[in-house]
Motif scaffolding. Structure first.
Motif, PDB file in Angstrom:
ATOM      1  N   ILE A 157       0.834  -1.172  -0.086  1.00  0.00           N
ATOM      2  CA  ILE A 157       0.030   0.085  -0.140  1.00  0.00           C
ATOM      3  C   ILE A 157       0.777   1.504  -0.092  1.00  0.00           C
ATOM      4  CG2 ILE A 157      -1.885   1.309   1.214  1.00  0.00           C
ATOM      5  CD1 ILE A 157      -2.612  -1.434   2.619  1.00  0.00           C
ATOM      6  N   PRO A 158       0.800   2.033  -1.088  1.00  0.00           N
ATOM      7  CA  PRO A 158       1.894   3.170  -1.278  1.00  0.00           C
ATOM      8  C   PRO A 158       1.470   4.322  -0.054  1.00  0.00           C
ATOM      9  CG  PRO A 158       0.680   3.119  -3.095  1.00  0.00           C
ATOM     10  CD  PRO A 158       0.139   1.689  -2.415  1.00  0.00           C
ATOM     11  N   LEU A 159       2.339   4.946   0.242  1.00  0.00           N
ATOM     12  CA  LEU A 159       2.246   6.132   1.255  1.00  0.00           C
ATOM     13  C   LEU A 159       1.272   7.014   0.602  1.00  0.00           C
ATOM     14  CD1 LEU A 159       5.639   6.484   2.779  1.00  0.00           C
ATOM     15  CD2 LEU A 159       3.694   5.712   3.885  1.00  0.00           C
ATOM     16  N   SER A 160       1.164   7.243  -0.703  1.00  0.00           N
ATOM     17  CA  SER A 160       0.440   8.265  -1.352  1.00  0.00           C
ATOM     18  C   SER A 160      -1.104   7.956  -1.233  1.00  0.00           C
ATOM     19  CB  SER A 160       0.753   8.339  -2.707  1.00  0.00           C
ATOM     20  OG  SER A 160       0.504   7.166  -3.488  1.00  0.00           O
ATOM     21  N   ARG A 161      -1.117   6.784  -0.554  1.00  0.00           N
ATOM     22  CA  ARG A 161      -2.707   6.169  -0.653  1.00  0.00           C
ATOM     23  C   ARG A 161      -2.926   6.203   0.985  1.00  0.00           C
ATOM     24  NH1 ARG A 161      -3.719   0.749  -2.757  1.00  0.00           N
ATOM     25  NH2 ARG A 161      -2.777   1.507  -4.472  1.00  0.00           N
ATOM     26  N   SER A 162      -1.930   5.604   1.766  1.00  0.00           N
ATOM     27  CA  SER A 162      -2.215   5.407   3.189  1.00  0.00           C
ATOM     28  C   SER A 162      -2.042   6.838   3.842  1.00  0.00           C
ATOM     29  CB  SER A 162      -1.550   4.472   3.715  1.00  0.00           C
ATOM     30  OG  SER A 162       0.177   4.904   3.598  1.00  0.00           O
ATOM     31  N   MET A 163      -1.262   7.768   3.548  1.00  0.00           N
ATOM     32  CA  MET A 163      -1.137   8.868   3.878  1.00  0.00           C
ATOM     33  C   MET A 163      -1.367  10.181   2.949  1.00  0.00           C
ATOM     34  SD  MET A 163       2.499   8.324   5.873  1.00  0.00           S
ATOM     35  CE  MET A 163       2.443   9.887   6.934  1.00  0.00           C
TER      36      MET A 163
END
Length: 220
Positions: free
Chosen positions: A179-185
């Motif tokens: 899950i890339p950080l661009s999605r989770s954060m």
């Protein structure tokens, strides 16, 4: 960001010195400031070096409250470093990275402190293809470059992890597990974009190729 600093040193063909402010702090009164002076003197005597300060906002964390927390030690070290950057005439290229420039003291961001400030954002489609090509060579993998279209929002490190994991789990399972950080954060990433626009910081995608730009002395 760290790779960008290493690339600058390679382009200049200068050795890279990693500057760790935390390692200079001592337990005795005045020791930290003395260590800072000595370290800067060594750097200045080296000549033709690239100085890399990773996550500079953490390196000088606590400057604002230094008077109450450490008797002004951090403030003294910070002041010495700023004076060095302002006054040195040595052939030194200072590269600093930051995850959140809003945490930096205003003195660090004022005009003339750093020659260039730019924001390293997520890789574009052509850049993702190039990263896949490089990582395929590094790990002897065979992930197709066309897979880059599915990796929008992935950072370079996440693409590298995907390729490593694909060797053991297969590409499909590896993709689903990351899950890339661009999605989770997402909110923090958007705030970073807004901050870059507020400070008029150029995105790396808008910066001219290095061959067409004059090398300056420092960048953040």
């Amino acid at each position: 960001k760290s790779l960008a600093a290493k690339s600058i040193a390679k382009i200049l063909k200068w050795p890279l010195i990693r500057f760790d402010v935390g390692a200079l702090k001592g337990s005795l009164v005045g020791q930290s400031e003395a260590n800072m002076r000595e370290a800067l003197k060594v750097i200045e005597n080296c000549q033709c070096v690239t100085v890399f300060i990773d996550e500079i906002e953490k390196q000088f964390a606590g400057v604002k409250s230094s008077g109450q927390t450490d008797g002004g030690t951090t403030t003294g070290m910070f002041s010495r470093f700023l004076t060095f950057m302002q006054d040195t005439t040595a052939q030194i290229f200072v590269v600093a990275t930051a995850n959140d420039i809003s945490q930096l003291p205003p003195e660090m961001l004022r005009a003339g402190r750093f020659d260039t400030t730019f924001c390293i954002m997520l890789p574009t489609l052509p850049e993702r293809k190039e990263i896949i090509k490089i990582m395929n060579r590094k790990y002897s993998a065979d992930v197709p470059e066309s897979y880059a279209k599915k990796l929008q929002g992935f950072s370079g490190a996440e693409i590298e992890l995907l390729i490593k994991e694909s060797l053991y789990e297969g590409l499909g399972k590896a993709f689903e597990s990351i899950i890339p950080l661009s999605r989770s954060m997402r909110e923090q990433i958007n705030n970073l974009n807004e901050l870059a626009q507020r400070y008029r910081i150029a995105n790396t995608q808008e910066v001219l190729p290095v061959q067409t730009r004059k090398i300056k002395r420092s960048c953040l």
